[in-house]
Write an enzyme that holds these catalytic residues in place. Sequence first.
Site, PDB file in Angstrom:
ATOM      1  CG  HIS A 230      -2.130  -0.602   0.596  1.00 30.61           C
ATOM      2  ND1 HIS A 230      -3.341  -0.586   0.167  1.00 30.61           N
ATOM      3  CD2 HIS A 230      -2.464  -2.253   1.577  1.00 30.61           C
ATOM      4  CE1 HIS A 230      -4.337  -1.721   0.420  1.00 30.61           C
ATOM      5  NE2 HIS A 230      -3.102  -2.912   1.262  1.00 30.61           N
ATOM      6  CE  LYS A 421      -5.314  14.118  -1.118  1.00 27.52           C
ATOM      7  NZ  LYS A 421      -5.542  13.311  -2.126  1.00 27.52           N
ATOM      8  NE  ARG A 422      -3.722   8.433   5.530  1.00 30.39           N
ATOM      9  CZ  ARG A 422      -1.946   8.252   5.349  1.00 30.39           C
ATOM     10  NH1 ARG A 422      -0.871   8.344   6.222  1.00 30.39           N
ATOM     11  NH2 ARG A 422      -1.689   8.425   4.358  1.00 30.39           N
ATOM     12  CE  LYS A 427      -2.394  11.391   2.018  1.00 27.07           C
ATOM     13  NZ  LYS A 427      -2.940  10.554   1.031  1.00 27.07           N
ATOM     14  CB  THR A 528      -9.511   5.847  -1.962  1.00 22.66           C
ATOM     15  OG1 THR A 528      -9.513   6.250  -0.839  1.00 22.66           O
ATOM     16  CG2 THR A 528      -9.205   4.559  -2.514  1.00 22.66           C
ATOM     17  CE  LYS A 532     -12.877   7.002  -0.119  1.00 19.40           C
ATOM     18  NZ  LYS A 532     -13.144   7.634   1.115  1.00 19.40           N
TER      19      LYS A 532
END
Length: 679
Positions: A230, A421-422, A427, A528, A532
């Site tokens: 992952h 998101k985290r 990111k 993901t 969405k």
Amino acid sequence: MDSLATLDYPAVGHGLRYEFGIFDQVIRDGWQLERTDRWLRAGNPWEVRRYDIDHRVGFGGHVEHLRGNDGHLSVRWIPARVVRGVPWDVPVAGHGTRTTNFLRLWSAVADEELDLDAFQVGEYWRAVDEKIRSENLTKILYPNDSSPAGKQLRLEQQYFFVACALADCIRLLLMRGAITEFADQFAIQLNDTHPALAVVELMRLLVDVHHLGWHQAWELVTRSLAYTNHTLLPEALETWPLPLFAAVLPRHLEIIYEINRRFLDEVRAKFPGDEERIARMSLIGEDGEKYVRMAHLATVASHHVNGVAVLHSRLLRETVLRDFAEMWPEKFTNVTNGVTPRRFMRLANPNLSTLITDAIGEGWLRDLEQLRGLEKFADDAAFVDQWRAVKAQNKADLATWLQVSGGHVVDPTSLYDAQCKRIHEYKRQHLNLLHCVALFERLRNGLDDGVARTFIFAGKAAPSYVAAKLIIRLAHGLAHAIAEHPVACDRLQIVFVPDFTVKVAQRIYPAADLSEQISTAGMEASGTGNMKFALNGALTIGTLDGANVEIRDAVGEENFFLFGLTAEEVTARKAEGYDPRIEIVRDPELRNVLALLETGEISGGDPHLFTPLVRQLQERDPFLVLADFRAYVECQHRVDVDWRDQRAWVRSSILNVARCGQFSSDRAVREYAKTIWKV
Ligand SMILES: *Cc1c(COP(=O)(O)O)cnc(C)c1O
């Protein structure tokens, strides 16, 4: 789990029943604070304790090697401590089928409730000591990128988890078959390396407990296990120091040595004389202290290894598991992630779901490719108006909720630009925030011609991740400064929604116009959230990273805002000695933006508050934020231009939904079933 049940696969999900799950996030003065998640405080009706099932799990102790009268060697592990695992089942009902599977969550209880001998002589504390120690095992979930705190407890949690799950598989198997049928009856998918100890525990059960020969046992293990990776981030690749491992799982360490010995013999046979390769591939790492490499263990024992997006699977083969892919190319495959349309469309976005069903019928809920039928409505003026009205309603609903829950007054006609998101440097929430600072600065100087935007941020930072917590503080400081500015506040707003959870996410996805998927290329395995958002009609601004690549291919490049370095370019820039100072020298606006962070204007007067963040960007910038800054700002300008043509924007929104059917978790689960489990 929803897709497995919906597609009628007989599957069980195993996990731990933590009494306290991932922390609740609260924000005080712009800082994240963590609060205990007391999710069970009012009871939980969606679980059933199975009093008829119970497995004993050992820890520590020593190993005895005995030679029997027949000359056979047998091995006995005498644990120092035993804990009982008891399951709680959470039913997962499939959509449009009678199949209901369950999620089986294991809870640790003391082997004996209290030590009666100790109790009777009046040692009340000692009497309950062992009980407390045992039950601590499933007391709390540690955020997986948190500090070394509880390293031993985390290893014990992982072992407890797989020991219970495998004991349960064997219990089921022996009710109607023989142990030698294990691989015919079960396919086990390792969800990352957290359950990789299953490799060793299953060998132990087959060899020590059920007395199979090593060869037959290894065949059963390697026919039943498969591993999904992952992440490629080095800090997330699990290792356990040998002394710790030996103390907690002495017999398992012996088995790992034996697996490793046989495995390295195989490597030597295939690559004679290549000792460097042997050292790189070994299950035991030896640079500095010795440690067990869980990703190697999982890979060696699995019949298939997959990444979760096309790009990620390729990078996995070319980087982290390159030697293994050279040895066993046929093991490696890809299964791109997906999301369940039942939750993330039908439940989260009833308005859009009704509109879609009115247009194409309700088959899409079980066959998401049917969304393709929406393409023909992309130029239907009446449908475009309805689509726009749904988004407007969802945005108004989110505005109402933001006001009621957090006192935020947002402009529902502004562009909702969401990054949820985290919080993590890869990111790049800080890239987004640097753009916000640039917009703020332009507005203050009367230069702006951009559209009104509401930037929505949400996400938790790991408790020990100082830099991520400072990014949260920056979002709040900037939000405050903008809100106080008489001109900027009418055009620009930042809202940080606290405590990002699935329930909060379900409110945000349907209301977003723009989805921020701006990770440094090569670092996001799949994402993901990107799927969405797109399935709820947001357009994506993103890098060529994770599943963004496949989303862009699916929706068409004209319906996706692409910017930034590719994964190859990121690697090349780093190899040639990337220097962020050069980016700063080249770009006066970037220089201004960074300078503003240290004026005190967005930090409540403390000019040094954000200095660690600024220094990291100026001196190292490991995630190439500055290298992508100009391309990102220019791409955001294209967003503004396109937003002004609402008919074209809505057309793109419809096409995004129509063309994202492949990102259903039904498709992903079918791929696992066909190509990996062969069921
Ligand atoms: C989907 C989801 C995520 C994953 O988001 P990414 O953008 O893929 O990182 C995280 N948290 C929640 C609550 C989600 O629903």
